[in-house]
Scaffold this motif. Structure first.
Motif, PDB file in Angstrom:
ATOM      1  N   VAL A 154      38.648  49.957  48.212  1.00  0.00           N
ATOM      2  CA  VAL A 154      39.330  50.561  47.067  1.00  0.00           C
ATOM      3  C   VAL A 154      39.402  52.071  47.118  1.00  0.00           C
ATOM      4  O   VAL A 154      40.319  52.656  46.546  1.00  0.00           O
ATOM      5  N   LEU A 200      42.593  53.814  47.658  1.00  0.00           N
ATOM      6  CA  LEU A 200      43.518  53.948  46.527  1.00  0.00           C
ATOM      7  C   LEU A 200      43.379  55.309  45.876  1.00  0.00           C
ATOM      8  O   LEU A 200      44.271  55.780  45.178  1.00  0.00           O
ATOM      9  N   LEU A 201      42.215  55.906  46.064  1.00  0.00           N
ATOM     10  CA  LEU A 201      41.943  57.190  45.432  1.00  0.00           C
ATOM     11  C   LEU A 201      42.158  58.332  46.406  1.00  0.00           C
ATOM     12  O   LEU A 201      41.854  59.481  46.110  1.00  0.00           O
ATOM     13  N   VAL A 219      40.698  58.667  49.324  1.00  0.00           N
ATOM     14  CA  VAL A 219      39.503  59.034  50.073  1.00  0.00           C
ATOM     15  C   VAL A 219      39.291  57.979  51.155  1.00  0.00           C
ATOM     16  O   VAL A 219      39.288  56.786  50.860  1.00  0.00           O
ATOM     17  N   ARG A 220      39.114  58.433  52.359  1.00  0.00           N
ATOM     18  CA  ARG A 220      39.054  57.491  53.472  1.00  0.00           C
ATOM     19  C   ARG A 220      37.654  57.003  53.779  1.00  0.00           C
ATOM     20  O   ARG A 220      37.457  56.245  54.718  1.00  0.00           O
ATOM     21  N   GLU A 221      36.693  57.451  53.030  1.00  0.00           N
ATOM     22  CA  GLU A 221      35.359  56.966  53.334  1.00  0.00           C
ATOM     23  C   GLU A 221      34.857  56.061  52.230  1.00  0.00           C
ATOM     24  O   GLU A 221      35.316  56.119  51.097  1.00  0.00           O
ATOM     25  N   SER A 222      33.918  55.229  52.594  1.00  0.00           N
ATOM     26  CA  SER A 222      33.325  54.354  51.603  1.00  0.00           C
ATOM     27  C   SER A 222      31.892  54.777  51.367  1.00  0.00           C
ATOM     28  O   SER A 222      31.145  55.015  52.303  1.00  0.00           O
ATOM     29  N   LYS A 226      46.428  63.855  42.481  1.00  0.00           N
ATOM     30  CA  LYS A 226      45.610  63.600  43.642  1.00  0.00           C
ATOM     31  C   LYS A 226      44.166  64.057  43.413  1.00  0.00           C
ATOM     32  O   LYS A 226      43.208  63.360  43.741  1.00  0.00           O
ATOM     33  N   LEU A 282      42.332  61.714  41.094  1.00  0.00           N
ATOM     34  CA  LEU A 282      41.932  60.471  41.754  1.00  0.00           C
ATOM     35  C   LEU A 282      40.678  60.695  42.591  1.00  0.00           C
ATOM     36  O   LEU A 282      39.781  59.854  42.631  1.00  0.00           O
ATOM     37  N   ARG A 283      40.629  61.834  43.211  1.00  0.00           N
ATOM     38  CA  ARG A 283      39.418  62.141  43.980  1.00  0.00           C
ATOM     39  C   ARG A 283      38.211  62.261  43.051  1.00  0.00           C
ATOM     40  O   ARG A 283      37.106  61.841  43.390  1.00  0.00           O
ATOM     41  N   LEU A 312      37.845  60.600  40.405  1.00  0.00           N
ATOM     42  CA  LEU A 312      37.506  59.229  40.060  1.00  0.00           C
ATOM     43  C   LEU A 312      36.635  58.582  41.140  1.00  0.00           C
ATOM     44  O   LEU A 312      35.726  57.800  40.852  1.00  0.00           O
ATOM     45  N   TYR A 313      36.930  58.942  42.349  1.00  0.00           N
ATOM     46  CA  TYR A 313      36.092  58.461  43.446  1.00  0.00           C
ATOM     47  C   TYR A 313      34.639  58.913  43.250  1.00  0.00           C
ATOM     48  O   TYR A 313      33.696  58.137  43.419  1.00  0.00           O
ATOM     49  N   MET A 337      33.025  56.885  40.493  1.00  0.00           N
ATOM     50  CA  MET A 337      32.656  55.542  40.934  1.00  0.00           C
ATOM     51  C   MET A 337      31.329  55.552  41.670  1.00  0.00           C
ATOM     52  O   MET A 337      30.479  54.682  41.496  1.00  0.00           O
ATOM     53  N   GLY A 348      39.223  67.366  54.256  1.00  0.00           N
ATOM     54  CA  GLY A 348      40.150  66.250  54.368  1.00  0.00           C
ATOM     55  C   GLY A 348      39.532  64.939  53.919  1.00  0.00           C
ATOM     56  O   GLY A 348      39.992  64.331  52.989  1.00  0.00           O
ATOM     57  N   THR A 349      38.452  64.550  54.556  1.00  0.00           N
ATOM     58  CA  THR A 349      37.814  63.254  54.368  1.00  0.00           C
ATOM     59  C   THR A 349      38.764  62.098  54.586  1.00  0.00           C
ATOM     60  O   THR A 349      39.348  61.578  53.661  1.00  0.00           O
TER      61      THR A 349
END
Lengths: 241, 241
Positions: free
Chosen positions: A83, A86-87, A89-92, B124, B127-128, B130-131, B134, B240-241
């Motif tokens: 998920v 979707l935000l 960000v490419r990391e989990s 954008k 949304l970051r 929001l990451y 989370m 970037g991430t």
DNA sequence: GCGTCTATGTACGCTAGCGTGCCGACGCAT
DNA sequence: ATGCGTCGGCACGCTAGCGTACATAGACGC
């Protein structure tokens, strides 16, 4: 229950999409088979692929600095792994562990992000899913803190039961202990209590759900709350909110 | 510390935006004064306004069916209230309580959603954010479960201290007990321990932070982890991430 | 069949935190 | 100054869950 051939085995997040988007999605992804115990992404690592379980399910686990671990979410047919893309960000941040082996649809992360641009309905639906996940995180935080092991175990079994297509769950007490962040002995006790009440039975790494309704009663309200929220936000395609 | 007149009192989520977007945002919102104890949104209710604290801060609290409550996130100058609108959902699952009185920017919810369409950079960035939220939810779930009251209290005081602009925090033990989901007596004990170590001092609803570094040491790693993540995802505009 | 491994049952003392209730002290309002 | 409400200190017995350790019992290979 809808028969398999009517709604082909698929992920619920893909339900109700416009045909073009559905086709675009299916064209961009590939089938994959998830193996039990496989780690799809390590905490802090870059997400290579997103997964939409069809038949399998995945545990999302948070790891603290000091080594403690706790499962905070689960993704099966009703959800997805990855998920945070979707935000943007490419990391989990979480560890994704395959907990139920089986089929999934998988897509390259970059391709997924690109696809979203041309699939507004899918995008919108996935964001709504993310809303559900956020709530589950918050709910889980409180549940884990306030509720007793037995109720939490019942909840966990129900969530797993929903995602596994069988009444038979391959689970050891040891594993459950890690998921719930408690001692193995604590699980043994709680499991014995549930078994004594006739809700489950188990032997050597195999738990059978005997009485779903009873389990729901034995679980904390969190199970029910989760389901309600999912249904409200993602179940009824016509709902506004 | 940057002097006030150099960076006008504002919310960090608005930093680094293109001038047009910044102007559009400012035109669409209005200043508001948040009053201590005010409830900005009840759990499950529709979000009327989003808030971007400038000088104030807000607790986000989850309420369980059985009445238990737990603070799971905090939004001050570095955050916002109303993230679920980013996901296309107009309701908030959490209760938002003003915990530090002061200024905020506020915008009508519908207008906010509309504004996002024309402000990609802002969108954008949010949304970051929001990451980050989370992750904080997941982290908090584990922290609340595994860590002791004293360490959690230290973490909580630090988070509050970051958001309040003063070393003096208006907080009763009673209130802290609700936030951390423990007994008041538990807070009293933990607070006494921190005071004995010279990290804080307090009397009748007023806690003074004496030794930030010491508090960090007394807190669990979660405080530090949170800050690192925020900095990594939102601090450096070039990452970037 | 035998050894071995893994899963489960159980036990013991320990600790953090609970629920409750009471008391004193501070501060504000009359 | 007096009185009352709020805040904090404290104490009691209690419970859930911890850490640890050991014992049994299926499963499985040989």
């Amino acid at each position: 229950m809808t028969p398999r051939h009517a709604i082909p085995a698929a992920n619920q997040l893909l339900f109700g999409l416009p045909p073009t988007e559905h086709a675009a999605f299916m064209a961009a992804c590939e089938p994959a088979t998830l193996v039990f115990g496989e780690v799809l992404v390590e905490p802090g690592a870059v997400i290579e692929h997103v997964y939409f379980p069809v038949d399998s399910f995945i545990s999302l686990i948070v790891s603290l600095d000091d080594g403690d671990r706790l499962e905070v979410a689960m993704a099966g047919r009703e959800g997805m792994m990855g998920v945070s893309l979707l935000l943007g960000v490419r990391e989990s941040p979480l560890c994704a562990l395959v907990q139920g082996a089986g089929a999934a649809l998988r897509m390259d992360a970059a391709r997924f992000q690109h696809l979203l641009l041309s699939c507004p309905a899918l995008h919108k639906r996935l964001l709504r899913y993310l809303y559900v996940v956020m709530n589950q995180l918050a709910q889980t935080a409180a549940c884990t803190h306030f509720h007793q092991v037995e109720a939490r175990l019942a909840r966990w079994l129900l969530m797993t039961h929903d995602r596994a297509s069988s009444n038979n769950l391959q689970l050891t007490h040891e594993f459950l202990a890690v998921m719930l962040g408690v001692r193995r002995a604590g699980i043994t006790q709680a499991a014995m209590a549930l078994q004594a009440r006739g809700l489950i039975s188990y032997q050597r790494g195999n738990i059978t759900v005997l009485d779903r309704a009873g389990l729901i009663e034995a679980s904390c309200g969190c199970y029910h709350a989760d389901r309600l929220l999912y249904a409200r936000v993602l179940g009824d395609q016509h709902s506004g909110t």
